[in-house]
Scaffold this active site. Sequence first.
Site, PDB file in Angstrom:
ATOM      1  N   HIS A 224       0.809  -1.215   0.000  1.00 25.86           N
ATOM      2  CA  HIS A 224       0.000   0.000   0.000  1.00 25.86           C
ATOM      3  C   HIS A 224       0.845   1.268   0.000  1.00 25.86           C
ATOM      4  CE1 HIS A 224      -3.402   2.605   1.678  1.00 25.86           C
ATOM      5  NE2 HIS A 224      -3.928   2.027   0.622  1.00 25.86           N
ATOM      6  N   LYS A 226       3.159   4.409  -1.250  1.00 27.31           N
ATOM      7  CA  LYS A 226       3.252   5.293  -2.413  1.00 27.31           C
ATOM      8  C   LYS A 226       4.591   6.019  -2.319  1.00 27.31           C
ATOM      9  CE  LYS A 226      -1.422   4.901  -1.860  1.00 27.31           C
ATOM     10  NZ  LYS A 226      -2.018   4.081  -0.796  1.00 27.31           N
ATOM     11  N   ASP A 231      17.134   9.623  -8.550  1.00 28.43           N
ATOM     12  CA  ASP A 231      18.563   9.926  -8.401  1.00 28.43           C
ATOM     13  C   ASP A 231      19.028   9.898  -6.949  1.00 28.43           C
ATOM     14  OD1 ASP A 231      18.712  10.156 -11.120  1.00 28.43           O
ATOM     15  OD2 ASP A 231      18.680  12.343 -11.163  1.00 28.43           O
ATOM     16  N   HIS A 404      -9.195  11.432   0.376  1.00 26.72           N
ATOM     17  CA  HIS A 404      -8.299  10.286   0.521  1.00 26.72           C
ATOM     18  C   HIS A 404      -7.007  10.658   1.246  1.00 26.72           C
ATOM     19  CE1 HIS A 404      -5.822   6.861  -1.239  1.00 26.72           C
ATOM     20  NE2 HIS A 404      -6.857   6.244  -0.714  1.00 26.72           N
ATOM     21  N   LYS A 406      -4.331  11.302   3.995  1.00 24.07           N
ATOM     22  CA  LYS A 406      -4.038  10.774   5.325  1.00 24.07           C
ATOM     23  C   LYS A 406      -3.021  11.727   5.969  1.00 24.07           C
ATOM     24  CE  LYS A 406      -4.295   7.068   2.245  1.00 24.07           C
ATOM     25  NZ  LYS A 406      -5.535   6.488   2.388  1.00 24.07           N
ATOM     26  N   ASP A 411      -0.418  20.701  17.213  1.00 21.59           N
ATOM     27  CA  ASP A 411       0.059  21.949  17.839  1.00 21.59           C
ATOM     28  C   ASP A 411       0.808  22.874  16.882  1.00 21.59           C
ATOM     29  OD1 ASP A 411      -1.100  21.026  20.120  1.00 21.59           O
ATOM     30  OD2 ASP A 411       0.756  20.623  21.206  1.00 21.59           O
TER      31      ASP A 411
END
Length: 486
Positions: A224, A226, A231, A404, A406, A411
Site C-alpha cells: 500500500h 506510495k 537519483d 483520501h 491521510k 500543535d
Amino acid sequence: MTTFYTVLSWLTFFFYWLLIAGVTFRVLMHRRPVTSTMTWLLIIYILPLVGVIAYFAFGELHLGKRRVEHARQMWPSVVAWLEELKKCKHIFAKHYSDVAEPIFQLTAKRQGINGVKGNKIQLLTTCEDSLNAITRDINNARDNIEMVFYIWQSGGLVEEVTEALIQAAKRGVKCRIMVDSAGSRSFFRTNGPARMRAAGIEFVESLQVNLFRFFLRRMDLRQHRKIVLIDNYISYTGSMNMVDPRYFKQDAGVGQWIDIMVRMEGPVSTTLGIIYAFDWEMETGERHLPPPPDNNIMPFEQANGHTTQVIASGPGFPEELIQQSLITAIYSARKELVMTTPYFVPSDDLAHAISTAAMRGVDVSIIVPRSNDSFLVRWASRAFFTEILEAGVKVFQFEDGLLHTKSVMVDGQLSMVGSVNLDMRSLWLNFEITVVIDDECFASDLSIVQYDYIARSTQLTLDEWEKRPFMNRVLERLCYFFSPLL
C-alpha cells in the site's frame, strides 16, 4: 454397513472437533488485539468450515516461503547498511521541538536511527500538481528512478508520467517500478506493463493474487506504499496513487479522489531508499541498496531545513510502530490535533487516545469523507462517532469528493503524512509508509489544507447524531463487529 457408517460418523465428528480445537488453539496462541481474537473465534464457531478456511486465508500474517527467505537473507545487509549510514553523523538531528521529541525518540528506539535534518520539503495539495512535479523530475533524472504504488491506472496526466518514464529508460536511466497486484489488477489487463517493459523499465507485479497462492500467502496483505525516488536525492510520498482522479472510479458515486503528496530533497530520500530496496528484494530477490548521502549535494547544513523521520510498516518492519507513533503524537498534543482519513476504523487504543485528548482540553478535529468506496468501512466507522463526539471531538464530513488524504497535524508544529489509513488493515497488516516532519512552516502549510477541507465539510453534532434511525444503529453495530478484520 450400519457399523461402517457409525464408525465413519464418529471419525468425522472426532476430526471435525479436533480441527476446531486445533484452530482455536492457534488463534489463541497468536498475539493480537483481544477484539480481533474474539471476532475470529466467533466466526469459527458460528460458521465452522467457512471460518476455518477464512482464518487460514486472512487470519495470520504469512508472506510465503520465498519472500520470507528473501527477507532473511537480506536483513544482515540492511543492518550493515544502517551502521554505515550512522557514520554520516552530520545528517542526524540532535534536537527536536517539545511536541515532536517523544515520537522521534520512539522511532529512533524502534528503527535504530534518528530523524534526519537539512531536508527541503514541499507540500503538493492536488493530484495535478503532484503528477506534474513527478513528470518534471523524471524528465530531469540522470541515474535511477524507483516507484511503488498500490494503484496504477492509465489516463490523463498518468500518460505523461508513463511517457516520461519510457523516455528516461531510453536515455539510460535505470527504472524500477513495483505496483500491487490487487490494487492494479485492471492495469495488468492492459498493454501498459508490456509497453514499459519493452522500453527497458523493470515493472514488477507485487504480491500476486491468484487461486493457487490462496493458502500459501495471506491474500489481503497488500503493498500500500506510495513512493517515488529519483537519483537517490528527490523523493515523494503521500496518499496519492498513480491515477488521475478525473479518470479514476468515476462510476463509484463518491466524486473525485482528493490527495496530497510531499516532495522531498535531502537525506530523507536515502532512508526512503532502503525501504524501497527491502521491498524490491523481498519481491524479486534482487539487491539494490542505495548509496550513502552525497556530501556535495545534500543540503545538510541548511538552518531552515526540515527534520524528518520515515516510518515503515509491514512484515519485516517493527511491529505496531505506526500505531505507537500515532498514539504518541496524540498524547503529545497540548493545543490542537487535526486528522484526515478516508477510512476511520481505529483500534480501541487509538480511539481512546483521540477521545482522551479532547477530554483534556485539546481542540481535536477529524475530517472524513461523507461517502467512500467501502460499504463495510463506511458503516463501521460510524460506530465510533458516538464515543468521540461525547468526548468533545469535532467530526467533519467532507462533501466535495472522496477525501483520501491521510494526515495528522499537532500543535502547529508536528506533521504526519503518508499512506496510512486509520483502520486495522493499515495499522496492523499492510506495507505502509509515513513521514514525520518537525517543522512549524510545514505544519502551517498542512493546516491551511486541512482547514480548506473543513470549509468544504459539514460538521456532525452529537444532537444530530443521536437522532439517526434505529436501523442505522443496527447496521453500524453489525459492521463494527467486523472492524477488527477490516
